[in-house]
Design a protein around this motif. Structure first.
Motif, PDB file in Angstrom:
ATOM      1  N   ASN A  86      85.055  48.454  36.601  1.00 56.44           N
ATOM      2  CA  ASN A  86      84.773  47.487  37.659  1.00 56.44           C
ATOM      3  C   ASN A  86      85.757  47.611  38.818  1.00 56.44           C
ATOM      4  O   ASN A  86      85.370  47.491  39.980  1.00 56.44           O
ATOM      5  CB  ASN A  86      84.763  46.076  37.077  1.00 56.44           C
ATOM      6  CG  ASN A  86      83.522  45.838  36.261  1.00 56.44           C
ATOM      7  OD1 ASN A  86      82.425  45.792  36.792  1.00 56.44           O
ATOM      8  ND2 ASN A  86      83.682  45.732  34.965  1.00 56.44           N
ATOM      9  N   GLY A  87      87.022  47.869  38.514  1.00 53.97           N
ATOM     10  CA  GLY A  87      87.995  48.091  39.576  1.00 53.97           C
ATOM     11  C   GLY A  87      87.694  49.356  40.367  1.00 53.97           C
ATOM     12  O   GLY A  87      87.863  49.397  41.585  1.00 53.97           O
ATOM     13  N   ARG A 108      87.214  56.656  41.941  1.00 53.69           N
ATOM     14  CA  ARG A 108      86.489  57.630  41.113  1.00 53.69           C
ATOM     15  C   ARG A 108      87.295  58.010  39.881  1.00 53.69           C
ATOM     16  O   ARG A 108      86.739  58.213  38.801  1.00 53.69           O
ATOM     17  CB  ARG A 108      86.163  58.887  41.916  1.00 53.69           C
ATOM     18  CG  ARG A 108      85.186  58.666  43.028  1.00 53.69           C
ATOM     19  CD  ARG A 108      83.793  58.452  42.512  1.00 53.69           C
ATOM     20  NE  ARG A 108      82.889  58.292  43.634  1.00 53.69           N
ATOM     21  CZ  ARG A 108      81.859  57.508  43.631  1.00 53.69           C
ATOM     22  NH1 ARG A 108      81.565  56.811  42.564  1.00 53.69           N
ATOM     23  NH2 ARG A 108      81.094  57.399  44.690  1.00 53.69           N
ATOM     24  N   SER A 109      88.609  58.112  40.038  1.00 51.43           N
ATOM     25  CA  SER A 109      89.467  58.407  38.888  1.00 51.43           C
ATOM     26  C   SER A 109      89.415  57.276  37.864  1.00 51.43           C
ATOM     27  O   SER A 109      89.375  57.523  36.656  1.00 51.43           O
ATOM     28  CB  SER A 109      90.910  58.632  39.339  1.00 51.43           C
ATOM     29  OG  SER A 109      90.990  59.724  40.210  1.00 51.43           O
ATOM     30  N   ALA A 110      89.417  56.049  38.339  1.00 47.51           N
ATOM     31  CA  ALA A 110      89.332  54.898  37.435  1.00 47.51           C
ATOM     32  C   ALA A 110      87.993  54.884  36.707  1.00 47.51           C
ATOM     33  O   ALA A 110      87.936  54.614  35.495  1.00 47.51           O
ATOM     34  CB  ALA A 110      89.536  53.596  38.210  1.00 47.51           C
ATOM     35  N   GLU A 111      86.914  55.181  37.418  1.00 49.39           N
ATOM     36  CA  GLU A 111      85.601  55.220  36.775  1.00 49.39           C
ATOM     37  C   GLU A 111      85.539  56.328  35.723  1.00 49.39           C
ATOM     38  O   GLU A 111      85.004  56.127  34.632  1.00 49.39           O
ATOM     39  CB  GLU A 111      84.512  55.443  37.822  1.00 49.39           C
ATOM     40  CG  GLU A 111      84.322  54.281  38.754  1.00 49.39           C
ATOM     41  CD  GLU A 111      83.418  54.604  39.929  1.00 49.39           C
ATOM     42  OE1 GLU A 111      83.069  53.665  40.658  1.00 49.39           O
ATOM     43  OE2 GLU A 111      83.060  55.788  40.132  1.00 49.39           O
ATOM     44  N   SER A 112      86.110  57.480  36.048  1.00 57.18           N
ATOM     45  CA  SER A 112      86.134  58.592  35.084  1.00 57.18           C
ATOM     46  C   SER A 112      86.971  58.239  33.864  1.00 57.18           C
ATOM     47  O   SER A 112      86.588  58.539  32.725  1.00 57.18           O
ATOM     48  CB  SER A 112      86.683  59.856  35.746  1.00 57.18           C
ATOM     49  OG  SER A 112      85.874  60.240  36.821  1.00 57.18           O
ATOM     50  N   LEU A 116      85.857  58.070  29.897  1.00 59.22           N
ATOM     51  CA  LEU A 116      86.568  58.789  28.841  1.00 59.22           C
ATOM     52  C   LEU A 116      87.065  57.844  27.748  1.00 59.22           C
ATOM     53  O   LEU A 116      87.038  58.186  26.559  1.00 59.22           O
ATOM     54  CB  LEU A 116      87.722  59.582  29.430  1.00 59.22           C
ATOM     55  CG  LEU A 116      87.321  60.792  30.276  1.00 59.22           C
ATOM     56  CD1 LEU A 116      88.534  61.411  30.950  1.00 59.22           C
ATOM     57  CD2 LEU A 116      86.578  61.820  29.443  1.00 59.22           C
ATOM     58  N   LEU A 117      87.517  56.654  28.137  1.00 56.91           N
ATOM     59  CA  LEU A 117      87.961  55.678  27.137  1.00 56.91           C
ATOM     60  C   LEU A 117      86.805  55.237  26.240  1.00 56.91           C
ATOM     61  O   LEU A 117      86.961  55.128  25.019  1.00 56.91           O
ATOM     62  CB  LEU A 117      88.586  54.464  27.816  1.00 56.91           C
ATOM     63  CG  LEU A 117      90.034  54.602  28.250  1.00 56.91           C
ATOM     64  CD1 LEU A 117      90.457  53.386  29.079  1.00 56.91           C
ATOM     65  CD2 LEU A 117      90.944  54.770  27.063  1.00 56.91           C
TER      66      LEU A 117
END
Length: 135
Positions: A86-87, A108-112, A116-117
């Motif tokens: 969401n962030g 985009r890094s946070a979404e990726s 992965l989590l």
């Protein structure tokens, strides 16, 4: 249904409502029925529908449907994934509205990382399915 699954599904429905509203407005504006919206709202529509609605709904349903113990909601990795996803969506939308382009990379890094989590949590469950007779 676990608490984390409920939060993923609820957030997906919020993103769906926002994305569908913006998309409907844009469609009506194309036909001349409503005033046009700024082009930057296209990102809100696309990001909200793809990442916000589709991905979160898929994560929520996967967490609900795959066999888990009763402690799935206490797994902090999933709560971190929910926050990162969401962030990241908010960051990508904010980057298109005049913030720095670095913000889009962060989003985009946070979404990726969120994907992965969730994969990290789900993968052992997927591998265990044949052992439980789900072939």
């Amino acid at each position: 249904m676990s608490t984390i699954s409920i939060w993923f599904v609820r957030a997906s429905l919020v993103h769906f409502a926002i994305g569908a509203t913006v998309g409907a407005w844009r469609l009506a504006a194309t036909g001349g029925a409503l005033p046009t919206l700024p082009l930057s709202l296209r990102v809100l529509h696309v990001e909200g529908m793809l990442m916000g609605w589709v991905c979160q709904l898929a994560f929520g349903v996967a967490l609900w449907i795959l066999p888990f113990s009763n402690q799935v909601s206490s797994d902090r990795r999933l709560w971190v994934a929910w926050g990162l996803l969401n962030g990241g969506i908010v960051s990508v939308i904010g980057a298109q509205w005049g913030a720095t382009p670095v913000l889009q990379l962060v989003g985009r890094s946070a979404e990726s990382a969120a994907g992965l989590l969730v994969l990290w949590v789900l993968w052992p469950r997927v591998l265990a399915l044949p052992a439980r007779g789900h072939e």
